[in-house]
Enzyme design. Sequence first.
Site, PDB file in Angstrom:
ATOM      1  N   HIS A   1      18.589 -13.463  33.732  1.00 42.98           N
ATOM      2  CA  HIS A   1      19.963 -13.976  33.788  1.00 42.98           C
ATOM      3  C   HIS A   1      20.045 -15.437  33.358  1.00 42.98           C
ATOM      4  O   HIS A   1      21.132 -15.968  33.136  1.00 42.98           O
ATOM      5  CB  HIS A   1      20.501 -13.827  35.214  1.00 42.98           C
TER       6      HIS A   1
ATOM      7  N   ASP B   1      23.715 -13.295  29.816  1.00 43.18           N
ATOM      8  CA  ASP B   1      24.838 -13.177  30.737  1.00 43.18           C
ATOM      9  C   ASP B   1      25.132 -11.705  31.029  1.00 43.18           C
ATOM     10  O   ASP B   1      24.698 -10.806  30.291  1.00 43.18           O
ATOM     11  CB  ASP B   1      26.084 -13.847  30.148  1.00 43.18           C
TER      12      ASP B   1
END
Length: 501
Positions: A472, A476
């Site tokens: 992450h 995204d």
Amino acid sequence: MTIEVRVPTLGESVTEATVATWFKKPGDKVAVDEMLCELETDKVTVEVPSPAAGTLGEIVAGEGQTVGVDALLATLSEGAGAAAPAAAPAPAKAEAPAKGGAAVDVMVPTLGESVTEATVATWFKKVGDTVAQDEMLCELETDKVSVEVPAPAAGVLSEILAPEGTTVQASGKLAVIGGASGAAAPSSPEPAAAAAPAPAASTGKDVEHAPSAQKLMAEKGLTPDQVQGTGRDGRIMKEDVMKAVVAPAPAAAPAPAAAPRAPVAAEDAAREERVKMTRLRQTIAKRLKDAQNTAAMLTTYNEVDMTGVMELRNEYKDLFEKKHGVRLGFMSFFTKACCHALREVPEVNAEIDGTDIVYKNFVHMGIAAGTPQGLVVPVIRDADQKSFAELEKEIAEKGRRARDGKLSMAEMQGGTFTISNGGVYGSLMSSPILNPPQSGILGMHKIQDRPMVVNGQIVIRPMMYLALSYDHRIVDGKGAVTFLVRVKEALEDPRRLLMDL
């Protein structure tokens, strides 16, 4: 002409190393690029090759001495015939000639790029056995692959220097073949010319001791508590172990383990079996834990109706196998679908390097394969440029060699994205762990018939859950979901792959 042998570049932010082992002594003839000595830094071992052919003159930095980058290690007289200086003999591991015939050393073969040590897994022969040339003597385990060691010559195995379980260095000696065992005991270590540095105070943090020191401690039955480390932060070097062997320090009370095992009842302990983890299993454990500790790992899920792929496969599988000589499986469809999706969401195919993002304009696809020794990930290079037939052939060939333990290190390096198929073992749903430094891994699962609503009607469809684990920090949620949706669309309508949609 005198040539200087200097410390090479040791790596980013590394400014010094310790001379671990000299493979040559003054007066020895050396060829260009022949290994002269081995240096140890805090993390890696660096071999120093000869810059030219000639005769080794003076050794300026003896074993155990700390040297900086570009420091002078030794001098070399270019060409043949240069006499060695009478003084300053370097310690050498001399070996007495074999009695009754020439002795042949059995050495550790080349282990692969950046691999500096291995563990002796199995000896197929014992001392006194007669061996033929190229007959398998033993098997070594590195972090990833098994390496078989053949006999370099016919004769009698007269001595095994590295028994099972021993850690050996690249270019180390394993055994001797000859008419009789004539290896002399290693010479006593000479005291260092310079005064040894004062022992470093304990810093309370984990210190990775020199690999050669760990090996020697294992051979001599010593623990780190019994050896006074003189390296950086109290790091134990090979010379420290040799000193402890000559004059062992009083045994210290054993330190408590960092994570002590819970007490076990005596009747249960008698029924337990303790087996040392293989190097491959240790590496798998370390890499998986490192991935969790480093990446901001998250998993997103979707499901795919496999009807389109299964119908296309059933229609063309016989013709495909007849023309290309390989079966049409599911992995080529998933590989193609992932390559297609990676073009649209390139951050899933990228990696983080410090504060930079490195985007890859190619796809080297890792295909996870389960083996009796553990999970390995052979890499299909430039998978985005290959046809279905090329992918199926390479996946099948690498999977077969993975199960046989025949993959090289180079074949498991450089992957940019990974596919893991837990469905072959019956897994219905799982969250795969990233394969660092990659930023994405796709988990495939079992195909199971389930009732689905299609155009307002309940129908039975072959469904598979898909799981994308991603970093992450770089990917995204929108990019991860988009990637998985593109894979789903391509698999549910394989014609999209042909139309690049």
